[in-house]
Design an enzyme around this catalytic site. Sequence first.
Site, PDB file in Angstrom:
ATOM      1  NE  ARG A 188      -0.386  13.966  22.262  1.00  0.00           N
ATOM      2  CZ  ARG A 188      -0.688  14.323  20.950  1.00  0.00           C
ATOM      3  NH1 ARG A 188      -1.566  15.512  20.775  1.00  0.00           N
ATOM      4  NH2 ARG A 188      -0.225  13.652  19.988  1.00  0.00           N
ATOM      5  CE  LYS A 218      -0.329  12.681  -0.070  1.00  0.00           C
ATOM      6  NZ  LYS A 218      -0.584  13.959   0.303  1.00  0.00           N
ATOM      7  N   GLY A 265       1.958   8.402  15.597  1.00  0.00           N
ATOM      8  CA  GLY A 265       1.270   8.565  14.357  1.00  0.00           C
ATOM      9  C   GLY A 265       0.239   7.374  14.238  1.00  0.00           C
ATOM     10  N   GLY A 275       5.254  13.504  14.140  1.00  0.00           N
ATOM     11  CA  GLY A 275       6.082  14.300  13.608  1.00  0.00           C
ATOM     12  C   GLY A 275       7.566  14.190  13.835  1.00  0.00           C
TER      13      GLY A 275
HETATM   14  P1  AMP Z   1       0.674   7.814   7.252  1.00  0.00           P
HETATM   15  O1  AMP Z   1      -0.032   9.183   7.973  1.00  0.00           O
HETATM   16  O2  AMP Z   1       1.392   8.441   5.757  1.00  0.00           O
HETATM   17  O3  AMP Z   1       1.394   6.870   8.151  1.00  0.00           O
HETATM   18  O4  AMP Z   1      -0.627   6.913   6.416  1.00  0.00           O
HETATM   19  C1  AMP Z   1      -1.652   6.476   7.008  1.00  0.00           C
HETATM   20  C2  AMP Z   1      -2.881   6.248   6.373  1.00  0.00           C
HETATM   21  O5  AMP Z   1      -2.318   5.691   5.275  1.00  0.00           O
HETATM   22  C3  AMP Z   1      -3.794   5.526   6.869  1.00  0.00           C
HETATM   23  O6  AMP Z   1      -5.081   6.567   7.123  1.00  0.00           O
HETATM   24  C4  AMP Z   1      -4.246   4.396   6.007  1.00  0.00           C
HETATM   25  O7  AMP Z   1      -5.542   4.235   5.777  1.00  0.00           O
HETATM   26  C5  AMP Z   1      -3.616   4.852   4.973  1.00  0.00           C
HETATM   27  N1  AMP Z   1      -3.139   3.679   4.200  1.00  0.00           N
HETATM   28  C6  AMP Z   1      -2.536   2.810   4.208  1.00  0.00           C
HETATM   29  N2  AMP Z   1      -2.436   1.793   3.278  1.00  0.00           N
HETATM   30  C7  AMP Z   1      -3.238   2.162   2.178  1.00  0.00           C
HETATM   31  C8  AMP Z   1      -3.661   1.874   0.784  1.00  0.00           C
HETATM   32  N3  AMP Z   1      -3.195   0.785   0.199  1.00  0.00           N
HETATM   33  N4  AMP Z   1      -4.433   2.672   0.112  1.00  0.00           N
HETATM   34  C9  AMP Z   1      -4.640   4.115   0.807  1.00  0.00           C
HETATM   35  N5  AMP Z   1      -4.520   4.272   1.940  1.00  0.00           N
HETATM   36  C10 AMP Z   1      -3.639   3.520   2.586  1.00  0.00           C
END
Ligand code: AMP
Length: 399
Positions: free
Chosen positions: A36, A204, A355, A378
């Site tokens: 950064r 999520k 991210g 974000g």
């Molecule tokens: P995000 O911050 O929403 O992009 O989520 C990223 C996270 O989603 C990472 O830490 C991944 O390990 C998790 N992830 C991806 N696929 C899965 C899954 N099938 N079950 C649980 N966690 C997941």
Amino acid sequence: MAKRTVLDLDVKGKKVIVRVDFNVPIKNGVITDDNRITAALPTINHLVEKGARVVLMSHLGKVDHKDPEKTATDKAKNNMAPVAERLAQLVKAKVTFVPVTKGSELEEAVKAMHDGEIVLVQNTRYEKGESKNDPELAAYWASLGDLFVSDAFGSVHRAHASTVGIAERLPSALGFLVEKEVKMLSAAIDDPKRPLVAILGGAKVSDKIAVIENLLKIADKVIIGGGMAYTFFKAQGYEIGTSLCEDDRVELAKDILARGEGKLFLPKDNVVANAFDNATEVKIVDSTAIPVGFMGLDIGPKTVEYFTKLLQGAKTVIWNGPVGVFEKDEFAVGTEAVCKAIAELDDAMTVIGGGDSASAAKKLGYSDKFSHISTGGGASLEFMEGKELPGIAVIQDKE
Ligand code: AMP
């Protein structure tokens, strides 16, 4: 209308406040990743070369302002001093670190600057009013400079005193880093070469609803993977075992499936395990046949082939979110395959929205194979949601 950039400013002899993103990881006083800081160097070096007096401001970590004991430990932990030391090694100009965010020590340091010198101010979050965009604080900080430059993309989605408040009170422009982010993300979202294919993963649905909704409007195909996919399978009436699921989003997932008909694509098979940690059974099953007691942790080989095919011919690709638990090698295969499929596309503009997908691309060795990897998780998500980013909106338009 295009925003003014640092090239539109006459900066010689002027005090230029630059909001940078020096929110670097620090362990035991040592910076573990200085990306950064190096990302902000083009703007800083340009201003130094043009004879500006460069006043740098950034946040670092979080500072609790409710519990005085916590405030003190957070301030000690998130002191900018190691950043100043690293910055001084990276630039040719003199760097003065001011360990406070207000008062005579800061004012004297700014007054004593010569052209081409740098002052780095203490962590902006030492001030309670920073995250509230306190008008008094913003006016005080603005009084220290003649011009304002926004170069902290990771913070432009936040209307804070140092991102928006100062900009409202001084002539302003974008730095090179934010200018590039805006150019690349706009090219992908606002004016994409088609077909535009989006791949969305991550844990999520709730975090990505607004992105899914906006991309369904503008993309030709929206591919969904990762933990998010299981809420959609549940919405389709399938057994999902112990896979991640947001029960309160199942109805919404049904609605999105109906609206996305023909352009929304889900995994065909999955790598499932009987536990998240120390699984004793791992197997590949179709999405319609996830056994009770198993959780989906990655996309399977049929899906890799399917997604790779869906990506063929794409002229613009947006990727946000890993399609599996990539932090664990045995469930990183799908994310690596998606990364490779995007990286190998001919003649496509490829953008990673920061991210976890940016970390995945780096961890898997593909970071230089994309047209753009956003520096702001974000901020890039909000950009993909089609929202106006306050730290960019506030900057003056070109004449
Ligand atoms: P995000 O911050 O929403 O992009 O989520 C990223 C996270 O989603 C990472 O830490 C991944 O390990 C998790 N992830 C991806 N696929 C899965 C899954 N099938 N079950 C649980 N966690 C997941």
